[in-house]
Scaffold this motif. Structure first.
Motif, PDB file in Angstrom:
ATOM      1  N   TYR A 270      -7.129   4.380   8.216  1.00  0.00           N
ATOM      2  CA  TYR A 270      -6.570   5.704   7.966  1.00  0.00           C
ATOM      3  C   TYR A 270      -7.533   6.774   8.484  1.00  0.00           C
ATOM      4  CZ  TYR A 270      -9.629   5.489   3.826  1.00  0.00           C
ATOM      5  OH  TYR A 270     -10.703   5.350   2.977  1.00  0.00           O
ATOM      6  N   PRO A 271      -7.003   7.914   8.952  1.00  0.00           N
ATOM      7  CA  PRO A 271      -7.864   9.006   9.397  1.00  0.00           C
ATOM      8  C   PRO A 271      -8.359   9.805   8.199  1.00  0.00           C
ATOM      9  CG  PRO A 271      -5.575   9.587   9.755  1.00  0.00           C
ATOM     10  CD  PRO A 271      -5.582   8.189   9.201  1.00  0.00           C
ATOM     11  N   GLN A 272      -9.610  10.242   8.274  1.00  0.00           N
ATOM     12  CA  GLN A 272     -10.182  11.089   7.234  1.00  0.00           C
ATOM     13  C   GLN A 272     -11.149  12.066   7.903  1.00  0.00           C
ATOM     14  OE1 GLN A 272     -12.453   9.177   4.074  1.00  0.00           O
ATOM     15  NE2 GLN A 272     -11.569  10.610   2.608  1.00  0.00           N
TER      16      GLN A 272
ATOM     17  N   ALA B 137       0.852  -1.188   0.000  1.00  0.00           N
ATOM     18  CA  ALA B 137       0.000   0.000   0.000  1.00  0.00           C
ATOM     19  C   ALA B 137       0.887   1.236   0.000  1.00  0.00           C
ATOM     20  CB  ALA B 137      -0.914   0.003   1.215  1.00  0.00           C
ATOM     21  N   TYR B 138       0.435   2.282  -0.679  1.00  0.00           N
ATOM     22  CA  TYR B 138       1.201   3.530  -0.663  1.00  0.00           C
ATOM     23  C   TYR B 138       0.266   4.709  -0.899  1.00  0.00           C
ATOM     24  CZ  TYR B 138       0.998   3.530  -5.802  1.00  0.00           C
ATOM     25  OH  TYR B 138       0.566   3.515  -7.107  1.00  0.00           O
ATOM     26  N   TYR B 139       0.724   5.861  -0.443  1.00  0.00           N
ATOM     27  CA  TYR B 139       0.048   7.116  -0.703  1.00  0.00           C
ATOM     28  C   TYR B 139       0.767   7.835  -1.840  1.00  0.00           C
ATOM     29  CZ  TYR B 139      -2.545   6.832   3.726  1.00  0.00           C
ATOM     30  OH  TYR B 139      -3.373   6.458   4.734  1.00  0.00           O
ATOM     31  N   ALA B 140      -0.011   8.410  -2.740  1.00  0.00           N
ATOM     32  CA  ALA B 140       0.544   9.206  -3.838  1.00  0.00           C
ATOM     33  C   ALA B 140      -0.039  10.602  -3.756  1.00  0.00           C
ATOM     34  CB  ALA B 140       0.229   8.572  -5.188  1.00  0.00           C
ATOM     35  N   PHE B 141       0.779  11.586  -4.003  1.00  0.00           N
ATOM     36  CA  PHE B 141       0.360  12.973  -3.899  1.00  0.00           C
ATOM     37  C   PHE B 141      -0.584  13.380  -5.025  1.00  0.00           C
ATOM     38  CE2 PHE B 141       4.365  13.710  -1.429  1.00  0.00           C
ATOM     39  CZ  PHE B 141       3.740  14.161  -0.277  1.00  0.00           C
ATOM     40  N   ARG B 142      -1.486  14.299  -4.701  1.00  0.00           N
ATOM     41  CA  ARG B 142      -2.189  15.078  -5.704  1.00  0.00           C
ATOM     42  C   ARG B 142      -1.456  16.409  -5.860  1.00  0.00           C
ATOM     43  NH1 ARG B 142      -8.747  14.320  -4.857  1.00  0.00           N
ATOM     44  NH2 ARG B 142      -8.769  12.026  -4.950  1.00  0.00           N
TER      45      ARG B 142
ATOM     46  N   PRO C  46      -1.103  18.524   1.403  1.00  0.00           N
ATOM     47  CA  PRO C  46      -0.667  17.133   1.419  1.00  0.00           C
ATOM     48  C   PRO C  46      -1.738  16.147   0.955  1.00  0.00           C
ATOM     49  CG  PRO C  46      -1.423  17.735   3.599  1.00  0.00           C
ATOM     50  CD  PRO C  46      -1.625  18.944   2.717  1.00  0.00           C
ATOM     51  N   GLU C  47      -2.699  16.602   0.139  1.00  0.00           N
ATOM     52  CA  GLU C  47      -3.756  15.708  -0.310  1.00  0.00           C
ATOM     53  C   GLU C  47      -3.206  14.640  -1.246  1.00  0.00           C
ATOM     54  OE1 GLU C  47      -6.848  17.963  -2.070  1.00  0.00           O
ATOM     55  OE2 GLU C  47      -7.684  18.631  -0.157  1.00  0.00           O
ATOM     56  N   GLY C  48      -3.790  13.447  -1.159  1.00  0.00           N
ATOM     57  CA  GLY C  48      -3.327  12.366  -2.007  1.00  0.00           C
ATOM     58  C   GLY C  48      -4.318  11.224  -2.022  1.00  0.00           C
ATOM     59  N   ASP C  49      -3.888  10.120  -2.593  1.00  0.00           N
ATOM     60  CA  ASP C  49      -4.737   8.947  -2.756  1.00  0.00           C
ATOM     61  C   ASP C  49      -4.029   7.716  -2.214  1.00  0.00           C
ATOM     62  OD1 ASP C  49      -6.952  10.173  -4.344  1.00  0.00           O
ATOM     63  OD2 ASP C  49      -5.309  10.570  -5.728  1.00  0.00           O
ATOM     64  N   LEU C  50      -4.838   6.737  -1.819  1.00  0.00           N
ATOM     65  CA  LEU C  50      -4.325   5.482  -1.276  1.00  0.00           C
ATOM     66  C   LEU C  50      -4.443   4.396  -2.333  1.00  0.00           C
ATOM     67  CD1 LEU C  50      -3.329   3.679   1.057  1.00  0.00           C
ATOM     68  CD2 LEU C  50      -5.716   3.473   1.788  1.00  0.00           C
TER      69      LEU C  50
ATOM     70  N   ASP D  87       0.572 -10.449  -8.844  1.00  0.00           N
ATOM     71  CA  ASP D  87       0.293 -10.173 -10.257  1.00  0.00           C
ATOM     72  C   ASP D  87       0.480  -8.715 -10.658  1.00  0.00           C
ATOM     73  OD1 ASP D  87      -1.911  -8.847  -9.200  1.00  0.00           O
ATOM     74  OD2 ASP D  87      -3.312 -10.461  -9.668  1.00  0.00           O
ATOM     75  N   GLY D  88       0.803  -7.824  -9.693  1.00  0.00           N
ATOM     76  CA  GLY D  88       1.071  -6.430 -10.026  1.00  0.00           C
ATOM     77  C   GLY D  88      -0.159  -5.590 -10.266  1.00  0.00           C
ATOM     78  N   GLU D  89      -1.369  -6.084  -9.984  1.00  0.00           N
ATOM     79  CA  GLU D  89      -2.577  -5.298 -10.207  1.00  0.00           C
ATOM     80  C   GLU D  89      -2.605  -4.092  -9.274  1.00  0.00           C
ATOM     81  OE1 GLU D  89      -7.456  -5.745 -10.244  1.00  0.00           O
ATOM     82  OE2 GLU D  89      -6.210  -7.243  -9.239  1.00  0.00           O
ATOM     83  N   LEU D  90      -2.964  -2.944  -9.822  1.00  0.00           N
ATOM     84  CA  LEU D  90      -2.981  -1.686  -9.085  1.00  0.00           C
ATOM     85  C   LEU D  90      -4.421  -1.254  -8.828  1.00  0.00           C
ATOM     86  CD1 LEU D  90      -1.449   0.889  -8.038  1.00  0.00           C
ATOM     87  CD2 LEU D  90      -1.772   1.813 -10.347  1.00  0.00           C
ATOM     88  N   ARG D  91      -4.717  -0.838  -7.603  1.00  0.00           N
ATOM     89  CA  ARG D  91      -6.047  -0.345  -7.253  1.00  0.00           C
ATOM     90  C   ARG D  91      -5.932   0.929  -6.433  1.00  0.00           C
ATOM     91  NH1 ARG D  91      -9.014  -5.787  -4.883  1.00  0.00           N
ATOM     92  NH2 ARG D  91      -9.053  -7.005  -6.816  1.00  0.00           N
ATOM     93  N   ARG D  92      -6.846   1.855  -6.688  1.00  0.00           N
ATOM     94  CA  ARG D  92      -6.986   3.018  -5.814  1.00  0.00           C
ATOM     95  C   ARG D  92      -8.161   2.769  -4.890  1.00  0.00           C
ATOM     96  NH1 ARG D  92      -8.412   8.704  -8.301  1.00  0.00           N
ATOM     97  NH2 ARG D  92     -10.532   7.885  -8.030  1.00  0.00           N
ATOM     98  N   LEU D  93      -8.001   3.075  -3.607  1.00  0.00           N
ATOM     99  CA  LEU D  93      -8.993   2.708  -2.611  1.00  0.00           C
ATOM    100  C   LEU D  93      -9.903   3.847  -2.184  1.00  0.00           C
ATOM    101  CD1 LEU D  93      -6.946   0.328  -0.290  1.00  0.00           C
ATOM    102  CD2 LEU D  93      -8.458  -0.256  -2.186  1.00  0.00           C
ATOM    103  N   ASN D  94      -9.576   5.077  -2.484  1.00  0.00           N
ATOM    104  CA  ASN D  94     -10.449   6.191  -2.099  1.00  0.00           C
ATOM    105  C   ASN D  94     -11.054   6.832  -3.339  1.00  0.00           C
ATOM    106  OD1 ASN D  94      -7.617   7.133  -2.462  1.00  0.00           O
ATOM    107  ND2 ASN D  94      -8.560   9.148  -2.267  1.00  0.00           N
ATOM    108  N   GLU D  95     -12.183   7.504  -3.158  1.00  0.00           N
ATOM    109  CA  GLU D  95     -12.892   8.137  -4.260  1.00  0.00           C
ATOM    110  C   GLU D  95     -12.215   9.442  -4.687  1.00  0.00           C
ATOM    111  OE1 GLU D  95     -15.261   6.825  -5.839  1.00  0.00           O
ATOM    112  OE2 GLU D  95     -16.478   5.549  -4.544  1.00  0.00           O
ATOM    113  N   ASP D  96     -12.580   9.914  -5.896  1.00  0.00           N
ATOM    114  CA  ASP D  96     -12.029  11.170  -6.394  1.00  0.00           C
ATOM    115  C   ASP D  96     -12.310  12.335  -5.461  1.00  0.00           C
ATOM    116  OD1 ASP D  96     -10.893  10.090  -8.662  1.00  0.00           O
ATOM    117  OD2 ASP D  96     -12.621  10.486  -9.935  1.00  0.00           O
ATOM    118  N   ASP D  97     -13.529  12.350  -4.886  1.00  0.00           N
ATOM    119  CA  ASP D  97     -13.934  13.477  -4.050  1.00  0.00           C
ATOM    120  C   ASP D  97     -13.562  13.287  -2.586  1.00  0.00           C
ATOM    121  OD1 ASP D  97     -15.663  11.456  -3.453  1.00  0.00           O
ATOM    122  OD2 ASP D  97     -17.502  12.624  -3.671  1.00  0.00           O
ATOM    123  N   ALA D  98     -12.710  12.313  -2.300  1.00  0.00           N
ATOM    124  CA  ALA D  98     -12.315  12.036  -0.914  1.00  0.00           C
ATOM    125  C   ALA D  98     -10.807  11.900  -0.801  1.00  0.00           C
ATOM    126  CB  ALA D  98     -13.010  10.780  -0.398  1.00  0.00           C
ATOM    127  N   PRO D  99     -10.067  12.995  -1.062  1.00  0.00           N
ATOM    128  CA  PRO D  99      -8.611  12.912  -0.927  1.00  0.00           C
ATOM    129  C   PRO D  99      -8.208  12.704   0.528  1.00  0.00           C
ATOM    130  CG  PRO D  99      -9.287  15.189  -1.193  1.00  0.00           C
ATOM    131  CD  PRO D  99     -10.522  14.350  -1.409  1.00  0.00           C
TER     132      PRO D  99
END
Length: 360
Positions: A138-140, A88-93, A97-101, A108-120
């Motif tokens: 994670y805190p939100q 798991a990792y966080y990537a910046f927007r 410090p907003e970003g995505d998880l 198999d290397g499959e990549l998934r984003r776990l949070n919605e666009d409107d929920a950085p």
């Protein structure tokens, strides 16, 4: 919850990162080889992942010294699941410090984003895996959120608090402890994952910058506090019994003592002791006897680097890795032998690196 999916090879090739593809293939080969012969292979060839901020995730063989660039992305922090199947990792927007998880399936290397666009998310902390490797906490905002990495389903574990940070799972996965404030009372809170029952532990002046640390048997939480001293300049390590509320003081230093990390057998706690003038040591204290020994992580006579990040024990307990500071604000990943106190810099080229994480 809708996942943002993309083929991992296509994603990497669109970024022009042939090196990252090779890095993933090397990692996959190491993982497959290790699992084929059991955990002994991992004990003899320990693997460590770390990030170069705003650039890449790297993987290094700490014995062989081979380091490969694995994934090119604007990554802030990472964590490997305890079963070794997910990263798991966080990537910046663009708006820090907003970003995505994100999570990557290592087989198999499959990549998934776990949070919605409107929920950085605030990406200043490492992702926190549950012991069964199924969920991340994670805190939100004013809530502590749990997300299932397989289904993407999220639910709020607790809400109505403020300044939530530093979640950490109990070893059996039944509770999450974290730092929070309620009715102007800051402290360490603990929530039952199944019932949602929340209580504040009887802890005063807990350092808000450092997460509490569970003992391997789940009985104690170790934390940094200025509980006895009236000066915020001095903090020590305390332990609170999560059932009875009993508090024991582990260290008695005139220093800022922080970032406790339990050994896997629960007999020792490693921590950073920062003296006046910026001198910092890694020290290890026996929980039963209170006997402490100093590891020369920052020895001015040797020109060694300053300890600045959390400590992480290797799976076999032989090493501790940590982020260390070099000259001119550069950072590196350091590795210390627990038995001898000798250390070496795994990333001698300098740069801006951190978040060292052992692969199981």
């Amino acid at each position: 919850m809708n996942f943002s999916r993309s083929g991992w090879i296509g994603r990497l090739l669109r970024r022009g990162s042939v090196v990252a593809v090779l890095g993933w293939l090397i990692l996959a080969a190491l993982i497959v080889a290790g699992r084929a012969v059991g955990q002994v292979a991992f004990a003899s060839r320990p693997l460590l992942a770390f990030v170069s901020y705003y650039e890449s995730i790297y993987l290094t063989d700490v014995l062989g010294g081979v380091t490969v660039r694995w994934w090119d992305i604007d990554v802030r922090s990472l964590a490997v699941s305890l079963d070794g199947r997910w990263l798991a990792y966080y990537a910046f927007r663009s708006a820090l410090p907003e970003g995505d998880l994100y999570v990557i399936s290592l087989p198999d290397g499959e990549l998934r984003r776990l949070n919605e666009d409107d929920a950085p998310l605030d990406v200043t902390e490492n992702p926190r895996w549950s012991p069964d490797s199924q969920s991340i906490a994670y805190p939100q905002g004013d809530a502590m959120v749990l997300v299932n990495v397989t289904t993407g389903v999220t639910h709020s574990l607790v809400s109505g608090l403020s300044h939530l940070s530093q979640p950490t799972w109990s070893p059996d996965g039944s509770h999450v402890a974290y730092l929070a404030t309620h009715a102007d009372r800051a402290g360490i809170y603990m929530t039952d994952v199944q019932t949602g029952q929340t209580r504040r532990l009887p802890v005063d002046r807990a350092a808000t910058s450092f997460p509490p640390a569970w003992s391997p048997d789940g009985r104690w939480l170790a934390y940094s506090s200025s509980r006895v001293s009236n000066s915020a300049l001095y903090r020590n390590i305390y332990m609170v019994d999560v059932q009875t509320g009993q508090i024991e003081q582990l260290t008695h230093d005139r220093a800022t003592v922080s970032r406790p990390a339990w050994s896997l057998d629960g007999r020792q706690i490693a921590y950073i002791s920062s003296q006046e003038g910026g001198h910092a040591d890694i020290q290890i204290t026996d929980v039963q006897t209170g006997q402490a020994r100093r590891l020369p992580a920052d020895d001015p006579t040797r020109g060694s680097p300053l300890v600045w990040s959390r400590l992480a024990w290797s799976p076999d307990g032989s090493w501790i890795t940590y982020g260390c500071g070099l000259q001119y604000l550069l950072t590196a990943i350091c590795l210390m032998d627990v038995s001898t106190g000798e250390y070496r810099i795994l990333t001698p080229g300098g740069g801006n690196v951190g978040s060292p994480t052992w692969l199981p």
